[in-house]
Each structure stands twice: as structure tokens, then as C-alpha cells.
Design a protein around this motif. Structure first.
Motif, PDB file in Angstrom:
ATOM      1  N   SER A 446       0.912  -1.047   0.198  1.00 36.05           N
ATOM      2  CA  SER A 446       0.248   0.141   0.263  1.00 36.05           C
ATOM      3  C   SER A 446       1.161   1.170  -0.203  1.00 36.05           C
ATOM      4  O   SER A 446       1.872   1.445   0.915  1.00 36.05           O
ATOM      5  N   ASP A 447       0.246   2.323  -0.379  1.00 37.37           N
ATOM      6  CA  ASP A 447       1.439   3.397  -0.809  1.00 37.37           C
ATOM      7  C   ASP A 447       0.794   4.843   0.713  1.00 37.37           C
ATOM      8  O   ASP A 447       1.337   5.439   0.498  1.00 37.37           O
ATOM      9  N   GLN A 448       0.424   4.236   1.372  1.00 37.49           N
ATOM     10  CA  GLN A 448      -0.350   4.699   2.550  1.00 37.49           C
ATOM     11  C   GLN A 448       0.804   4.720   3.904  1.00 37.49           C
ATOM     12  O   GLN A 448       1.129   5.861   4.325  1.00 37.49           O
ATOM     13  N   LEU A 449       1.758   4.212   3.765  1.00 42.45           N
ATOM     14  CA  LEU A 449       3.098   4.468   4.773  1.00 42.45           C
ATOM     15  C   LEU A 449       4.182   4.060   4.601  1.00 42.45           C
ATOM     16  O   LEU A 449       3.834   3.562   2.805  1.00 42.45           O
ATOM     17  N   SER A 450       4.802   4.915   4.663  1.00 38.58           N
ATOM     18  CA  SER A 450       6.296   4.795   3.791  1.00 38.58           C
ATOM     19  C   SER A 450       6.745   3.765   5.138  1.00 38.58           C
ATOM     20  O   SER A 450       6.602   2.704   5.434  1.00 38.58           O
ATOM     21  N   GLU A 451       8.343   3.196   4.234  1.00 34.87           N
ATOM     22  CA  GLU A 451       8.741   2.247   4.672  1.00 34.87           C
ATOM     23  C   GLU A 451       9.265   2.339   6.702  1.00 34.87           C
ATOM     24  O   GLU A 451       8.783   1.087   6.601  1.00 34.87           O
ATOM     25  N   ASP A 452       9.439   3.624   7.141  1.00 30.23           N
ATOM     26  CA  ASP A 452       9.570   4.226   8.163  1.00 30.23           C
ATOM     27  C   ASP A 452       8.359   3.563   8.967  1.00 30.23           C
ATOM     28  O   ASP A 452       9.007   2.757  10.340  1.00 30.23           O
ATOM     29  N   GLU A 453       7.672   3.590   8.972  1.00 33.24           N
ATOM     30  CA  GLU A 453       6.211   4.328   8.984  1.00 33.24           C
ATOM     31  C   GLU A 453       6.215   2.590   9.175  1.00 33.24           C
ATOM     32  O   GLU A 453       5.110   1.987  10.278  1.00 33.24           O
ATOM     33  N   THR A 454       6.195   1.977   8.644  1.00 28.20           N
ATOM     34  CA  THR A 454       5.580  -0.023   8.685  1.00 28.20           C
ATOM     35  C   THR A 454       6.804  -0.069   9.176  1.00 28.20           C
ATOM     36  O   THR A 454       5.695  -0.900  10.331  1.00 28.20           O
ATOM     37  N   LEU A 455       7.896   0.184   9.966  1.00 28.50           N
ATOM     38  CA  LEU A 455       8.802  -0.416   9.820  1.00 28.50           C
ATOM     39  C   LEU A 455       8.480  -0.826  12.184  1.00 28.50           C
ATOM     40  O   LEU A 455       8.291  -1.197  12.539  1.00 28.50           O
ATOM     41  N   ALA A 456       7.513   0.934  12.298  1.00 31.42           N
ATOM     42  CA  ALA A 456       7.181   1.641  13.821  1.00 31.42           C
ATOM     43  C   ALA A 456       6.696   0.284  13.750  1.00 31.42           C
ATOM     44  O   ALA A 456       6.542   0.270  15.116  1.00 31.42           O
ATOM     45  N   PHE A 457       5.322   0.348  13.325  1.00 38.53           N
ATOM     46  CA  PHE A 457       4.062  -0.772  13.149  1.00 38.53           C
ATOM     47  C   PHE A 457       4.412  -1.853  13.673  1.00 38.53           C
ATOM     48  O   PHE A 457       4.385  -2.632  14.772  1.00 38.53           O
ATOM     49  N   LEU A 458       5.646  -2.764  13.011  1.00 35.34           N
ATOM     50  CA  LEU A 458       6.242  -3.726  13.200  1.00 35.34           C
ATOM     51  C   LEU A 458       6.527  -3.849  14.482  1.00 35.34           C
ATOM     52  O   LEU A 458       6.573  -4.637  15.275  1.00 35.34           O
ATOM     53  N   GLY A 459       7.190  -2.816  15.105  1.00 40.64           N
ATOM     54  CA  GLY A 459       8.708  -2.867  15.928  1.00 40.64           C
ATOM     55  C   GLY A 459       7.324  -2.561  16.988  1.00 40.64           C
ATOM     56  O   GLY A 459       7.668  -3.151  18.737  1.00 40.64           O
ATOM     57  N   ALA A 460       6.198  -2.454  17.226  1.00 42.14           N
ATOM     58  CA  ALA A 460       4.991  -1.623  17.948  1.00 42.14           C
ATOM     59  C   ALA A 460       4.853  -3.266  19.009  1.00 42.14           C
ATOM     60  O   ALA A 460       4.631  -3.280  19.652  1.00 42.14           O
ATOM     61  N   LEU A 461       4.745  -4.142  18.074  1.00 41.07           N
ATOM     62  CA  LEU A 461       4.524  -5.080  18.932  1.00 41.07           C
ATOM     63  C   LEU A 461       4.912  -6.472  18.776  1.00 41.07           C
ATOM     64  O   LEU A 461       4.882  -6.383  19.985  1.00 41.07           O
ATOM     65  N   GLU A 462       6.662  -6.158  17.664  1.00 41.17           N
ATOM     66  CA  GLU A 462       7.297  -6.528  18.042  1.00 41.17           C
ATOM     67  C   GLU A 462       8.950  -6.757  18.845  1.00 41.17           C
ATOM     68  O   GLU A 462       9.945  -7.583  20.048  1.00 41.17           O
ATOM     69  N   GLN A 463       8.240  -5.629  19.376  1.00 37.11           N
ATOM     70  CA  GLN A 463       9.454  -4.630  20.830  1.00 37.11           C
ATOM     71  C   GLN A 463      10.020  -5.923  21.475  1.00 37.11           C
ATOM     72  O   GLN A 463      11.199  -5.921  22.040  1.00 37.11           O
ATOM     73  N   ASP A 464       9.031  -6.684  21.331  1.00 38.50           N
ATOM     74  CA  ASP A 464       9.071  -7.261  23.803  1.00 38.50           C
ATOM     75  C   ASP A 464       9.718  -8.585  23.237  1.00 38.50           C
ATOM     76  O   ASP A 464       9.394  -9.511  24.382  1.00 38.50           O
ATOM     77  N   GLY A 465       9.185  -9.317  22.177  1.00 31.37           N
ATOM     78  CA  GLY A 465       9.593 -10.257  21.689  1.00 31.37           C
ATOM     79  C   GLY A 465      11.503 -10.774  22.065  1.00 31.37           C
ATOM     80  O   GLY A 465      11.945 -10.302  21.354  1.00 31.37           O
ATOM     81  N   ASN A 466      11.143 -11.743  22.019  1.00 34.86           N
ATOM     82  CA  ASN A 466      12.913 -12.618  21.838  1.00 34.86           C
ATOM     83  C   ASN A 466      13.185 -13.994  21.015  1.00 34.86           C
ATOM     84  O   ASN A 466      13.844 -14.228  20.941  1.00 34.86           O
ATOM     85  N   HIS A 467      12.212 -13.634  20.271  1.00 33.74           N
ATOM     86  CA  HIS A 467      12.009 -14.562  19.602  1.00 33.74           C
ATOM     87  C   HIS A 467      12.788 -14.274  18.048  1.00 33.74           C
ATOM     88  O   HIS A 467      13.134 -13.345  17.981  1.00 33.74           O
ATOM     89  N   PRO A 468      13.383 -15.435  17.163  1.00 34.72           N
ATOM     90  CA  PRO A 468      14.200 -14.823  15.985  1.00 34.72           C
ATOM     91  C   PRO A 468      13.426 -13.936  14.901  1.00 34.72           C
ATOM     92  O   PRO A 468      13.890 -13.115  14.736  1.00 34.72           O
ATOM     93  N   ILE A 469      11.747 -13.779  15.169  1.00 33.10           N
ATOM     94  CA  ILE A 469      11.742 -13.294  13.665  1.00 33.10           C
ATOM     95  C   ILE A 469      11.116 -11.830  14.967  1.00 33.10           C
ATOM     96  O   ILE A 469      11.338 -10.615  13.955  1.00 33.10           O
TER      97      ILE A 469
END
Length: 735
Positions: A446-469
Motif C-alpha cells: 500500500s502507498d499509505q505508509l513509508s518503509e520507516d512508518e511500516t517498520l514503526a508499526f511492526l516494531g510496536a508489536l515485536e519490541q518485547d519479543g525475544n524470538h528470532p522473528i
């Protein structure tokens, strides 16, 4: 193809396991990257209790792994006789001190009866020569005399025996000549002090050159032992106690803090964490551990604190078994005899037989003095001045060229056997792949988000995880200096992924199976390449709309495909080994064009596969980077370690790829061919003159008036040494 089913659990980030390199499931609550129950690390079933290793001062169940003295005399017999005398002193120091002693001898004594222009004598100079020669014989000759003693005790005379024979005969006969000249000056008897001095100095120089060019004794076993901690925290009925690792017993409960090394093999009984097993298995991704999962001694705990119950200590432990495999492989491999040793052995027997025969014949046709002189001349002329430098000079030149091409040569035998390699066995992770579980591609749908903005959303959910993904994604955020958004109501979706709320929007990270179930479509061409590579795929949804696709995996090195093709063009068979499951192994091997591959392997399995190829008469090069590769690296005809790998793998190998570039393996194979050719040429120059000079020195042509003067023999000997040096310097690697 053999299927050694070592399924590292099911990780359903993609429904298609053949496109999922590790069959990873993005179920964060049950994210078991490697089901250690399937790894068959039942150490109790291995009858290894008689192993004799000392875990770096840990008396692990009375094991005696004294690495400093662990049969080292059998572990590295490939250095042109120096193999037998690694412990016999510093050759550099011996060379310089011996040179100081030799210079006056060379100036004050004639060369085989001929006085050179720079030589002179004075009253009493013969005594100076005798004293200096005696000191030189004892000090400088010590490594060769000790080495000869060892070779003869093993009934395997070689370079050391040949050198020892030359210097001993030179010294003893010169001593006899000194006494005779003292008693009857008018009847001068020729001595060999000049030959004694030059032979010792040249031989010490040759060994120093070789030691300087090639790394010597391996410390792989010591490195393995150092993976274990000195002390541990044991849980008792009254609390906790800190004890030495030597006091740990099977069944004990140990507390392992975040970042600590696992002290022993065990089973998690409380807590959960992600364990870094890369030092053990060579695999890049962390392995999630929950209650009931097995852990391996020497692996590194992640962010969680866990309690383990000890399942194996001492000789039963995983590391101890790997150590035993390495030790056995090194001992077997050490029995290989170097080319120069074989030539020296042949030359020793020829000189011995010719010398004795000459003595007996001349004793019958002449007198004792003549017979003795002929025999000694044969022995002295057979002294391998040029032979002692023939191989070291080539090795020094080859080592320099190798370093310029990303190769560290640790054992000379690799250069001698490299040209015969017909099978290259490659560990997948770290060799053919980068060895790091990273984000390969962020695909915006989608062209609604930039790559950095997309990463910020991904990091919101993954930042407390300790698994490889999670770790792979967060590393990407860190590399790009992206700050993750704040998320609330983050929850694990069993068998699906994660969900949460960011700025009032519902954010989800799901796998392909869930995406298909929701009938969310996208252009499949976007992920075709990543499926072929076996990448793990995650899908970012915001308020139910697909915003991005994330491809993660262990990236195949860009040069790997052309490297495999080049091996095949040289009629060398590539074989891939991996601890990954069979399907993941198939994906990578098909992508690279490798026909023979084995998946789901333990260290024991890898070593067995290498042994199988060797037993079939193959000349095998093993390339790997992890502890699990150490036994097979030591076992293979040539072991080649990736420079970015573990210290244990590097110490177990014969050659190290300093740049971790598989194409450098091709440079090694080319270098081995030209080096072997130069070695053979130099051996002919170094020993070939003996084919003519020994019979002539023995007096074979005496009936027709032709007999080799000792002086002429000395000139030929010196000439061959010069030719050997020049020939070695002409070695080149054509590209």
C-alpha cells in the motif's frame, strides 16, 4: 537422498513448508525453533564414559582432559619432521644462537677439505672449532636428535632421522679426525665441522620458516572446554548456593540467569527464554525454550531466567562427546605422512645401505682409513641441506599468496593433499548462507505508509519479543534508526501471530495460512523469489488491510551459486550438510544446484557422513563454521573453517577462510595444485642430486678412475640449495 529427519519444530509463518526455511510458526507463545526433543541428544545412551579429557581445570566427573599434553605428539605429524619435535624448543631462538656459534666454525674450518677465500686459521683455532662445534651439536642439534629418537621408536625414520644421521656422523668423525691430527699432524685427516655447522643452521632455518608460515598445534579441545562456566547456582531446599561446576551432579537443579552460559546439558523445568546455540550448532537463529525443552551445555541463555535439571555431566555431556570426536579424528588424521618425510625416509635407507656397502667394499680393496672416509662421505653428502629448505620455502611462499587471497593456512598437509580433492562437503549456515537471521525484504502493498512508518508499526508489536522473528525485525529498526510506535493490548494469536492496538488502529502480524483463511489477496509474484529461497514470510495488517509483507531468513550468499557451478566444472562434487529439516535443506540445495544433501544432522551425523565418503576412497574437503562442524573438520582430508565462525571450528581446521567468501575455496584448490607441483620440483632438486652423488661418493666408478671428491659433492649440494630457493620464489597463482 538420505532423509535424516531433524524437524526443528513447526513455525507456520508460511503454510508451504518447502518455502519456509525453518518451518517457523509465528505463534509467539509456542515459538519452538528447534525441538530439542527431536535432536536425540540423549547423552546417557552414548557410551562415552571412558573418555579422558580435562575441561580446562574442571574435573568433570574425574575426567582427565589435559589439553596441553593430550597426545599432542600424535595430533600434528605433518611438519616435515618438526611434527615430532614441536615441544623441543623455539626454532627461531635456536637458529640465531646456532648461527652465532656456526659463523666462527665456517670461517675457521675448511669445506670438505677445501679452504675458501674468506677462511683462515691461527694456532689453537682447531680447539676453538672443536669447542664451538660440540656446543652447536648439543644445543642446535637437540631437536633433530630428539626427533630421530621418536621416529625410530615409532619405526618410522624420516627427515629427523636423516638429519640426525648427518650431524652425528659429521661430529663423531670430525672428533676422530681432530684426535688423529693431534696425534699425527703429518697425516692430515679431513674433518666435517664445516658441514656440521651449515647443516644444523640450514635445518633450523627451514623449520623456523615453516613454523613462521604455518600455524602449529591445535587447541580446539581447550577452546571447547572454555565454553563451560567455572561456577553455577544450584537450588536447594533452603534457597540457592554457588558451587563449582565440578560439584554438579545429575538431577541437580541449576539457575541460569540471562546472558549466562548453560553449565551442563539439562531440561528446563521452569521459566522460558531464547537460547543462542550458534556456538554449538552453528545455526544463526535463537531457539525458544519452554518447560520440558532440552538445553545444551555451552549454549548461551537469552533474556529470560530459567531453572534446568541436569541431565548429563562430564563424559555424558554433549560438548564432551564433540571433544572426543575431534580428538579421535585429529589422531587418525595425524598419521598422514608428508611428502618430504617419505622422500627423507627413502633417502635415509639409500644412504645407510650405500654407506655401509661402501665401507665393506673399500675395507676389502683398500684399508680401514679409506673405507671409513668413503662411508662418512656418503653419509655427509646425503645430508638434506636442500631437502630441508625445499618444502619450507614453498610453504612460506604459498602461505603469503594464500593470505592475499583470503586464506589462512594452518597445516602444510592441506597444500599437499588439496590437488586431489574430489568432494567438497559444505555446512549450509554460515558457509553457503550469511549465518544471520535478518530481514531480507520489506514489501509495501500500500502507498499509505513509508518503509520507516511500516517498520514503526511492526516494531510496536515485536519490541518485547525475544524470538528470532522479533529479533530480526527489531535489528532492522535499529539499523535504520526507526523508533517503534507504542502499542497496547498486545496479544499472541495462537498459530497465527500477534495483534495489538496502535493509535486507535488494530494492528496484526500474521502468517500466510491465516492470510489465506481471511481470503486476503495480493500479487503472488512479490514473494515468489523468497519462497524459492525458503524465507519466512510475515504479513502486516492495519484495520484488516494488508499493508506490507516481511521476508526474513538466513540470506544465501550472492556468490554461492557461481561457486557451486565452478566446483562442478572442476569435476568436484558439492555436498551440503545442515541441521535444518529435510525440506529446508531441499529448498536451498535445489536453488544452488547441489544434488547431494543431508538435513536434520547432529555433529555425530556430520562426522559419520564425512567418514563414509572417505571410506569410499573420496578425498574430502569439509567446510564449516560451528562447534557441530568441528569433528567433521578434523576428520576430513582437509578441514576448512569460515573465519567468522566459532574458535573451535577454526582450531579444528587445516585452513581458514578469513573473508568467509566461498569463492576463496576455489583459490585454495588452485593454489594447492601449483604448490604441489613446486614441492615435487623442489624435492627433485633437493634430493635428486643424491641419485648421482651417493653412488659416486661410494666409489661405484672407482675402477675406471672416477670417484667423487668431497669438495665436488659440497659444491653440488650448495648448488641444489640455491636452485631450490629460486624455484620456490617463482611460485605464482594464476587467476
Amino acid at each position: 537422498m538420505k532423509n535424516m529427519n531433524h524437524d526443528h519444530a513447526q513455525h507456520d509463518h508460511s503454510e508451504h513448508s518447502m518455502h519456509d526455511m525453518e518451518n517457523m510458526d509465528h505463534d509467539h507463545s509456542e515459538h519452538e525453533m528447534h525441538d530439542m526433543h527431536n535432536m536425540n541428544h540423549d547423552h546417557a545412551n552414548h557410551d562415552m564414559n571412558n573418555m579422558n579429557h580435562d575441561h580446562a581445570n574442571h574435573d568433570m566427573n574425574n575426567m582427565n582432559h589435559n589439553h596441553a599434553q593430550h597426545d599432542m605428539k600424535h595430533m600434528d605429524h605433518d611438519m616435515s619432521g618438526m611434527d615430532h619435535s614441536m615441544h623441543m624448543g623455539n626454532f627461531k631462538q635456536k637458529f640465531w644462537l646456532s648461527l652465532v656459534l656456526a659463523i666462527p666454525i665456517i670461517i675457521l674450518s675448511p669445506m670438505m677439505g677445501i679452504s675458501l677465500p674468506f677462511q683462515f686459521t691461527f694456532p689453537g683455532s682447531s680447539w676453538v672449532v672443536l669447542i664451538l662445534a660440540t656446543i652447536l651439536f648439543i644445543y642446535g642439534g637437540q631437536p633433530f636428535l630428539s626427533g630421530a629418537k621418536m621416529e625410530l621408536s615409532m619405526k618410522n625414520p624420516g627427515m629427523m632421522t636423516l638429519i640426525a644421521m648427518g650431524i652425528s656422523v659429521s661430529y663423531v668423525y670430525s672428533l676422530y679426525a681432530f684426535v688423529m691430527n693431534l696425534m699425527a699432524p703429518q697425516q692430515h685427516v679431513m674433518d666435517f665441522f664445516w658441514e656440521l655447522a651449515t647443516l644444523i643452521v640450514i635445518m633450523l632455518l627451514g623449520h623456523w620458516i615453516e613454523m613462521n608460515a604455518v600455524t602449529n598445534a591445535s587447541s580446539a579441545l581447550k577452546k571447547l572446554a572454555e565454553l563451560l562456566p567455572d561456577s553455577v547456582v544450584r537450588l536447594t531446599k533452603t534457597g540457592e548456593e554457588k558451587i563449582s561446576l565440578t560439584e554438579v551432579a545429575k538431577g541437580d537443579q541449576l539457575k541460569v540467569l540471562a546472558g549466562d552460559k548453560m553449565p551442563t546439558d539439562g531440561v528446563v523445568i521452569s521459566g522460558n527464554t531464547t537460547v543462542d546455540e550458534s556456538a554449538i550448532t552453528g545455526e544463526a537463529k535463537g531457539v525458544k525454550k519452554n518447560s520440558g525443552d532440552k538445553v545444551i551445555g555451552g549454549s548461551v541463555n537469552g533474556q529470560g531466567t530459567i531453572t534446568i535439571e541436569v541431565s548429563a555431566t562430564g563424559a555424558e555431556g554433549y560438548l564432551a562427546q564433540v571433544m572426543e570426536l575431534v580428538r579421535r579424528a585429529q589422531q587418525e588424521k595425524s598419521r598422514l605422512e608428508s611428502l618430504s618425510d617419505r622422500v627423507a625416509k627413502w633417502l635415509f635407507y639409500v644412504a645407510l645401505i650405500a654407506g655401509i656397502a661402501a665401507f665393506l667394499v673399500w675395507l676389502l680393496v683398500a684399508d680401514l682409513s679409506t673405507a671409513l672416509e668413503r662411508m662418512v662421505t656418503v653419509f655427509v653428502i646425503a645430508c638434506p641441506h636442500a631437502l630441508g629448505l625445499a618444502i619450507p620455502l614453498v610453504v612460506a611462499r604459498s602461505t603469503s599468496i594464500a593470505a592475499q587471497n583470503g586464506l589462512l593456512l594452518k597445516k602444510r598437509s592441506a597444500l599437499e593433499t588439496g590437488e586431489a580433492i574430489d568432494t567438497v562437503v559444505l555446512d549450509k549456515t554460515g558457509t553457503l548462507t550469511a549465518g544471520k537471521f535478518t530481514m531480507q525484504k520489506l514489501i509495501l502493498t500500500s502507498d499509505q505508509l513509508s518503509e520507516d512508518e511500516t517498520l514503526a508499526f511492526l516494531g510496536a508489536l515485536e519490541q518485547d519479543g525475544n524470538h528470532p522473528i522479533a529479533i530480526g525485525m527489531m535489528n532492522e529498526l535499529k539499523n535504520r534508526n526507526v523508533t517503534p510506535h507504542k502499542a497496547s493490548e498486545v496479544a499472541n494469536l495462537s498459530g497465527i501471530g500477534l495483534s495489538g492496538t496502535v493509535d486507535g488502529k488494530k494492528v496484526e502480524i500474521i502468517n500466510e495460512k491465516e492470510l489465506d483463511k481471511r481470503q486476503i489477496t495480493f500479487d503472488e509474484k512479490l514473494i515468489t523469489d523468497f519462497k524459492q529461497k525458503g524465507s519466512t514470510l510475515s504479513f502486516l495488517l492495519i484495520d484488516g488491510k494488508l499493508m506490507a509483507i516481511v521476508a526474513l531468513g538466513d540470506e544465501i550468499k550472492p556468490e554461492a551459486k557461481t561457486f557451486i557451478k565452478a566446483l562442478k566444472e572442476r569435476n568436484i562434487t558439492p555436498v551440503m550438510l545442515t541441521g535444518d529439516n529435510e525440506q529446508a535443506a531441499k529448498v536451498v540445495s535445489e536453488f544452488l544446484g547441489i544434488d547431494e544433501y543431508f538435513g536434520g544432522l547432529l555433529p555425530q551425523d556430520k562426522e559419520k557422513i564425512v567418514s563414509k565418503y572417505i571410506s569410499e576412497g573420496k578425498k574430502v574437503m569439509m567446510v564449516g563454521d560451528g562447534i557441530n562442524d568441528a569433528p567433521s573438520l578434523a576428520k576430513a582430508t582437509i578441514g576448512m573453517a569460515i573465519g567468522a565462525g566459532t574458535d573451535i571450528a577454526i582450531e579444528s581446521a587445516d585452513v581458514v577462510l578469513t573473508n568467509s567468501n566461498p569463492e576463496d575455496i576455489l583459490h585454495f584448490l588452485d593454489l594447492a595444485k601449483v604448490t604441489k607441483r613446486k614441492m615435487i620440483q623442489n624435492l627433485w632438486w633437493g634430493a635428486g642430486y643424491n641419485i648421482i652423488t651417493i653412488p659416486l661418493a661410494a666409489g661405484v666408478l672407482a675402477p675406471i678412475g672416477i670417484i667423487l671428491s668431497p669438495a665436488v659433492g659440497a659444491v653440488l649440494m650448495s648448488l641444489s640449495t640455491v636452485v631450490v630457493a629460486i624455484n620456490a620464489m617463482l611460485l605464482r597463482l594464476k587467476k
